[in-house]
Motif scaffolding. Structure first.
Motif, short mmCIF file in Angstrom:
data_model
loop_
_atom_site.label_atom_id
_atom_site.label_comp_id
_atom_site.label_asym_id
_atom_site.label_seq_id
_atom_site.Cartn_x
_atom_site.Cartn_y
_atom_site.Cartn_z
N GLY A 127 13.16 -6.44 7.58
CA GLY A 127 14.49 -5.87 7.77
C GLY A 127 14.86 -5.66 9.22
N ARG A 128 16.08 -5.22 9.42
CA ARG A 128 16.54 -4.88 10.77
C ARG A 128 16.07 -3.49 11.16
NH1 ARG A 128 22.60 -5.67 11.52
NH2 ARG A 128 22.84 -5.46 9.28
N VAL A 129 15.72 -2.66 10.18
CA VAL A 129 15.29 -1.29 10.47
C VAL A 129 13.77 -1.16 10.36
CG1 VAL A 129 15.47 1.13 9.77
CG2 VAL A 129 17.50 -0.34 9.73
N VAL A 130 13.19 -1.70 9.28
CA VAL A 130 11.75 -1.57 9.04
C VAL A 130 11.12 -2.96 9.02
CG1 VAL A 130 9.97 -0.70 7.49
CG2 VAL A 130 12.14 0.51 7.67
N LEU A 131 10.07 -3.11 9.82
CA LEU A 131 9.30 -4.36 9.90
C LEU A 131 7.83 -4.04 9.69
CD1 LEU A 131 10.98 -5.59 13.17
CD2 LEU A 131 11.30 -6.64 10.94
N GLY A 132 7.08 -5.00 9.18
CA GLY A 132 5.65 -4.80 9.03
C GLY A 132 5.16 -5.20 7.66
N ARG A 133 4.12 -4.52 7.21
CA ARG A 133 3.47 -4.84 5.94
C ARG A 133 3.31 -3.58 5.11
NH1 ARG A 133 1.71 -9.85 6.09
NH2 ARG A 133 0.36 -9.65 4.30
N ALA A 134 3.32 -3.79 3.80
CA ALA A 134 3.05 -2.70 2.86
C ALA A 134 2.36 -3.31 1.65
CB ALA A 134 4.34 -2.00 2.44
N GLY A 135 1.74 -2.48 0.87
CA GLY A 135 1.12 -2.99 -0.33
C GLY A 135 0.38 -1.91 -1.07
N ALA A 159 -13.20 4.50 -14.84
CA ALA A 159 -13.77 4.79 -16.15
C ALA A 159 -12.78 5.58 -17.01
CB ALA A 159 -15.07 5.58 -16.00
N GLY A 160 -12.91 5.45 -18.30
CA GLY A 160 -12.11 6.24 -19.22
C GLY A 160 -10.65 5.82 -19.33
N GLY A 161 -10.35 4.56 -19.01
CA GLY A 161 -8.97 4.08 -19.12
C GLY A 161 -8.05 4.62 -18.05
N ARG A 162 -8.63 5.10 -16.96
CA ARG A 162 -7.83 5.62 -15.84
C ARG A 162 -7.78 4.57 -14.73
NH1 ARG A 162 -6.88 10.96 -15.85
NH2 ARG A 162 -6.84 11.07 -13.59
N SER A 163 -6.95 4.83 -13.75
CA SER A 163 -6.90 3.93 -12.59
C SER A 163 -6.47 4.72 -11.36
CB SER A 163 -5.95 2.76 -12.85
OG SER A 163 -4.69 3.21 -13.25
N ARG A 164 -6.61 4.09 -10.22
CA ARG A 164 -6.20 4.69 -8.95
C ARG A 164 -5.32 3.69 -8.21
NH1 ARG A 164 -10.74 4.70 -6.05
NH2 ARG A 164 -10.02 3.02 -4.72
N VAL A 165 -4.19 4.17 -7.71
CA VAL A 165 -3.32 3.37 -6.87
C VAL A 165 -3.56 3.80 -5.43
CG1 VAL A 165 -0.93 2.84 -6.24
CG2 VAL A 165 -1.56 3.16 -8.65
N ASP A 166 -3.78 2.83 -4.56
CA ASP A 166 -3.88 3.09 -3.12
C ASP A 166 -2.71 2.36 -2.46
OD1 ASP A 166 -6.31 4.59 -3.09
OD2 ASP A 166 -7.38 2.73 -3.47
N TRP A 167 -1.73 3.11 -1.99
CA TRP A 167 -0.54 2.54 -1.34
C TRP A 167 -0.76 2.61 0.17
CZ3 TRP A 167 4.05 0.77 -3.53
CH2 TRP A 167 5.05 0.46 -2.62
N HIS A 168 -0.43 1.53 0.87
CA HIS A 168 -0.59 1.54 2.33
C HIS A 168 0.62 0.89 3.00
CE1 HIS A 168 -1.61 -2.75 2.45
NE2 HIS A 168 -2.16 -2.51 1.30
N GLU A 169 0.91 1.36 4.18
CA GLU A 169 2.00 0.81 4.99
C GLU A 169 1.52 0.71 6.43
OE1 GLU A 169 5.84 0.89 4.41
OE2 GLU A 169 5.71 1.36 2.28
N ASP A 170 1.98 -0.32 7.10
CA ASP A 170 1.74 -0.55 8.52
C ASP A 170 3.05 -1.10 9.05
OD1 ASP A 170 0.68 -1.02 11.00
OD2 ASP A 170 -0.91 -2.35 10.30
N VAL A 171 3.93 -0.21 9.48
CA VAL A 171 5.31 -0.59 9.77
C VAL A 171 5.76 -0.14 11.15
CG1 VAL A 171 5.99 -0.63 7.35
CG2 VAL A 171 6.25 1.47 8.65
N THR A 172 6.80 -0.81 11.61
CA THR A 172 7.50 -0.46 12.84
C THR A 172 8.95 -0.21 12.48
OG1 THR A 172 6.06 -1.88 14.16
CG2 THR A 172 8.16 -1.27 15.13
N VAL A 173 9.52 0.80 13.07
CA VAL A 173 10.94 1.10 12.88
C VAL A 173 11.66 0.67 14.15
CG1 VAL A 173 12.62 2.94 12.51
CG2 VAL A 173 10.40 3.02 11.36
#
Length: 157
Positions: A91-99, A106-120
């Motif tokens: 974008g014109r405002v935010v550049l970089g990577r995210a994911g 175990a037990g039908g659970r999960s974990r989300v790890d969100w990360h960003e490496d951005v420049t404004v």
């Protein structure tokens, strides 16, 4: 650059969490003042594009993204492997990577790890207030991921 990572445990299988996380328009249900629209014929896989519009009126901005890595989770058991999705922000405002990764637990659970490496833009803003942007990102995406987890868990019941 502003860098941060936010983890969130979810009481639902990784495949269910993955399907929710890659339903791009649903991100607007959890992220305040944000609407997301898909801009490519297919919403999934490498090359898929979408735009998150965040803000109100003249203070809103577009955050266009393109998927560059698409690896759905292997299944629901902890040894089935995580899913990973990476996007490039152009974008014109935010550049970089995210994911994010969706890790089966175990037990039908999960974990989300969100990360960003951005420049404004302008870039000097990021240099001056990078730590503040990182903190704001952790707080904002923490709230967004908690809302997503509650939504998924409610549907999984």
């Amino acid at each position: 650059m502003a860098r941060f990572t936010v983890p969130q445990q979810v009481a639902a299988p990784a495949t269910t969490v993955w399907a929710t996380m890659v339903d791009w328009p649903r991100h607007g249900d959890w992220a305040p003042l944000t609407r997301v629209r898909v801009t490519t014929p297919r919403p999934d896989g490498v090359g898929a594009g979408f735009v998150a519009r965040t803000g109100i009126g003249p203070l809103a901005f577009d955050d266009p993204m393109t998927v560059e890595l698409w690896q759905p989770p292997g299944g629901n058991a902890p040894d089935d492997g995580p899913g990973r999705c990476e996007v490039v922000k152009r974008g014109r405002v935010v550049l970089g990577r995210a994911g994010f990764s969706v890790v089966p637990l175990a037990g039908g659970r999960s974990r989300v790890d969100w990360h960003e490496d951005v420049t404004v833009t302008p870039h000097r803003v990021t240099r001056m207030v990078g730590p503040v942007l990182s903190l704001a990102g952790r707080v904002g995406f923490g709230a967004t991921l908690r809302a997503m987890a509650k939504d998924v868990e409610r549907q999984a019941r």
